[in-house]
Design a protein around this motif. Structure first.
Motif, short mmCIF file in Angstrom:
data_model
loop_
_atom_site.label_atom_id
_atom_site.label_comp_id
_atom_site.label_asym_id
_atom_site.label_seq_id
_atom_site.Cartn_x
_atom_site.Cartn_y
_atom_site.Cartn_z
N THR A 14 0.96 -18.22 -32.92
CA THR A 14 0.93 -18.36 -31.46
C THR A 14 2.02 -17.51 -30.85
N VAL A 15 1.66 -16.74 -29.85
CA VAL A 15 2.60 -15.90 -29.12
C VAL A 15 2.50 -16.23 -27.63
N VAL A 16 3.64 -16.45 -26.99
CA VAL A 16 3.69 -16.62 -25.54
C VAL A 16 4.46 -15.45 -24.95
N VAL A 17 3.89 -14.84 -23.93
CA VAL A 17 4.56 -13.74 -23.24
C VAL A 17 4.97 -14.23 -21.86
N PHE A 18 6.26 -14.22 -21.59
CA PHE A 18 6.82 -14.61 -20.30
C PHE A 18 7.24 -13.31 -19.63
N GLY A 19 6.41 -12.83 -18.70
CA GLY A 19 6.75 -11.50 -18.20
C GLY A 19 5.87 -10.99 -17.08
N SER A 20 5.80 -9.68 -17.01
CA SER A 20 5.27 -8.99 -15.84
C SER A 20 3.78 -8.66 -15.94
N VAL A 21 3.15 -8.64 -14.77
CA VAL A 21 1.77 -8.19 -14.61
C VAL A 21 1.76 -7.18 -13.46
N ASN A 22 1.19 -6.02 -13.69
CA ASN A 22 1.12 -4.98 -12.66
C ASN A 22 -0.28 -4.43 -12.51
N ALA A 23 -0.55 -3.85 -11.37
CA ALA A 23 -1.73 -3.01 -11.17
C ALA A 23 -1.25 -1.56 -11.31
N ASP A 24 -1.81 -0.85 -12.27
CA ASP A 24 -1.36 0.51 -12.59
C ASP A 24 -2.21 1.57 -11.89
N THR A 25 -1.54 2.61 -11.40
CA THR A 25 -2.22 3.82 -10.94
C THR A 25 -1.63 4.98 -11.71
N SER A 26 -2.45 5.63 -12.53
CA SER A 26 -2.00 6.76 -13.35
C SER A 26 -2.51 8.07 -12.75
N LEU A 27 -1.60 9.01 -12.57
CA LEU A 27 -1.92 10.33 -12.05
C LEU A 27 -1.68 11.35 -13.16
N PHE A 28 -2.72 12.07 -13.55
CA PHE A 28 -2.61 13.03 -14.65
C PHE A 28 -2.43 14.43 -14.07
N VAL A 29 -1.37 15.11 -14.52
CA VAL A 29 -0.99 16.40 -13.96
C VAL A 29 -0.77 17.42 -15.08
N ASP A 30 -0.76 18.69 -14.70
CA ASP A 30 -0.52 19.74 -15.69
C ASP A 30 0.92 19.74 -16.18
N ALA A 31 1.84 19.34 -15.30
CA ALA A 31 3.26 19.25 -15.68
C ALA A 31 3.92 18.24 -14.74
N VAL A 39 2.88 18.39 -6.81
CA VAL A 39 1.86 18.92 -7.73
C VAL A 39 0.54 18.21 -7.46
N HIS A 40 -0.54 18.84 -7.86
CA HIS A 40 -1.86 18.25 -7.70
C HIS A 40 -2.22 17.43 -8.94
N ALA A 41 -2.79 16.25 -8.70
CA ALA A 41 -3.30 15.44 -9.81
C ALA A 41 -4.66 15.97 -10.23
N LYS A 42 -4.86 16.08 -11.53
CA LYS A 42 -6.13 16.54 -12.06
C LYS A 42 -7.13 15.40 -12.21
N ARG A 43 -6.60 14.18 -12.37
CA ARG A 43 -7.46 13.00 -12.42
C ARG A 43 -6.61 11.78 -12.10
N ILE A 44 -7.26 10.68 -11.75
CA ILE A 44 -6.57 9.45 -11.42
C ILE A 44 -7.24 8.30 -12.18
N HIS A 45 -6.42 7.36 -12.63
CA HIS A 45 -6.94 6.23 -13.41
C HIS A 45 -6.26 4.96 -12.92
N ARG A 46 -7.05 3.97 -12.49
CA ARG A 46 -6.50 2.70 -12.04
C ARG A 46 -6.90 1.61 -13.02
N ASP A 47 -5.92 0.78 -13.39
CA ASP A 47 -6.19 -0.25 -14.40
C ASP A 47 -5.14 -1.34 -14.28
N SER A 48 -5.32 -2.42 -15.05
CA SER A 48 -4.32 -3.48 -15.12
C SER A 48 -3.22 -3.08 -16.08
N GLY A 49 -1.99 -3.48 -15.75
CA GLY A 49 -0.86 -3.13 -16.61
C GLY A 49 0.25 -4.14 -16.47
#
Length: 293
Positions: A14-31, A39-49
């Motif tokens: 059994t494992v209990v995690v006492f901690g954070s929950v976030n909504a993630d927005t990831s921006l993928f760039v060339d650098a 800089v311009h984002a080449k793609r965007i990804h939204r997920d739970s984090g």
């Protein structure tokens, strides 16, 4: 040190995690942008984090019966996070809806180097406390530093099982807190901060050995694996060779997998070996939990 491998724990890890929950927005760039640069984002990804939620999902994926204790908002990000945790097999009965927006993270990922930068807004995570969400018995308790430090200290005081602290984001920790931690997990940057009161110069091994309090200190080394300082000795665990596309969440995957294997009765060295392998595999997918899909 609290015993993380009693016979009853092995029968029902059994494992209990006492901690954070976030909504993630990831921006993928060339650098990754330099200061003042756009800089311009080449793609965007939204997920739970969120480090806590990521670690809970990793522990459940690795086979542990896992529960999450956290605060989220009554918003789309919170609902999505609850659903994602539940779908990953995590008990969400300890995830409390509070009067604050769900925490969020904006992640910039270099498409070529797979490195990232992350900015976090605590949101509802700032309201997490033992008073709101009481600690429950578990073979292992995972904590991070995306929640109030006083909540972390209170949780370590009341935890019944092995306390695993991922000191991220990096912060100097009190001797009291470190004395209540069984397993400290940090990357090299975080180690520099945590070890500062004890030792300011030296190698990674010097700094990991110099941290006083935890029975075990584990330093994650990215593509080089991990360093374990345990029982007066040290060992390095190599990482498998992979070509990463996104390193976001790899450290969280490591921590959750580590806890799951520790409560299953593996030695620290074997648990770290499994965790390194899982973290390496996670970098082959986009997003903090891409490996779950």
């Amino acid at each position: 040190m609290r015993d993380s491998a009693s016979s009853s724990d092995r029968q029902k890890p059994t494992v209990v995690v006492f901690g954070s929950v976030n909504a993630d927005t990831s921006l993928f760039v060339d650098a990754l942008p330099s200061p003042g640069e756009s800089v311009h984002a080449k793609r965007i990804h939204r997920d739970s984090g969120g480090k806590g939620a990521n670690q809970a999902c990793a522990a459940a994926y690795a086979g542990a019966s896992t529960a999450m204790l956290a605060c989220i908002g009554d918003d789309a990000g919170g609902q999505q996070s609850r659903t994602a945790l539940k779908n990953a097999g995590v008990d969400i009965s300890g995830v409390l809806v509070v009067d604050a927006p769900t925490g969020s993270a904006t992640i910039t990922v270099d498409l070529h180097e797979a490195e990232n930068t992350i900015v976090v807004d605590a949101g509802a995570n700032a309201l997490l406390s033992i008073d709101r969400v009481p600690m429950i018995d578990a073979a292992a308790v995972i904590l991070q530093l995306e929640i109030p430090l006083e909540a972390v200290v209170a949780a370590t005081r009341t935890a019944s099982g092995t306390v695993i602290l991922n000191a991220a984001p990096a912060a100097e920790l009190s001797p009291e807190l470190l004395s209540l931690v069984d397993v400290l997990v940090v990357n090299e940057t975080e180690l520099d901060v945590v070890a500062r009161p004890f030792i300011r110069e030296g190698t990674v091994l010097d700094k990991a050995t110099g941290v006083e309090g935890p029975h075990t200190v584990i330093v994650t080394l990215g593509g080089s694996g991990a360093l374990i300082v345990h029982d007066g000795r040290h060992v390095r665990i190599p990482a498998p060779s992979v070509v990463p596309v996104d390193t976001t969440g790899a450290g969280d995957c490591f921590v959750g997998t580590l806890a799951a294997h520790m409560v299953a009765g593996l030695t620290v060295e074997k648990a770290v070996t499994e965790a390194v392998a899982a973290a390496s595999r996670s970098t082959l997918f986009y997003g903090a939990r891409g490996y779950l899909t």
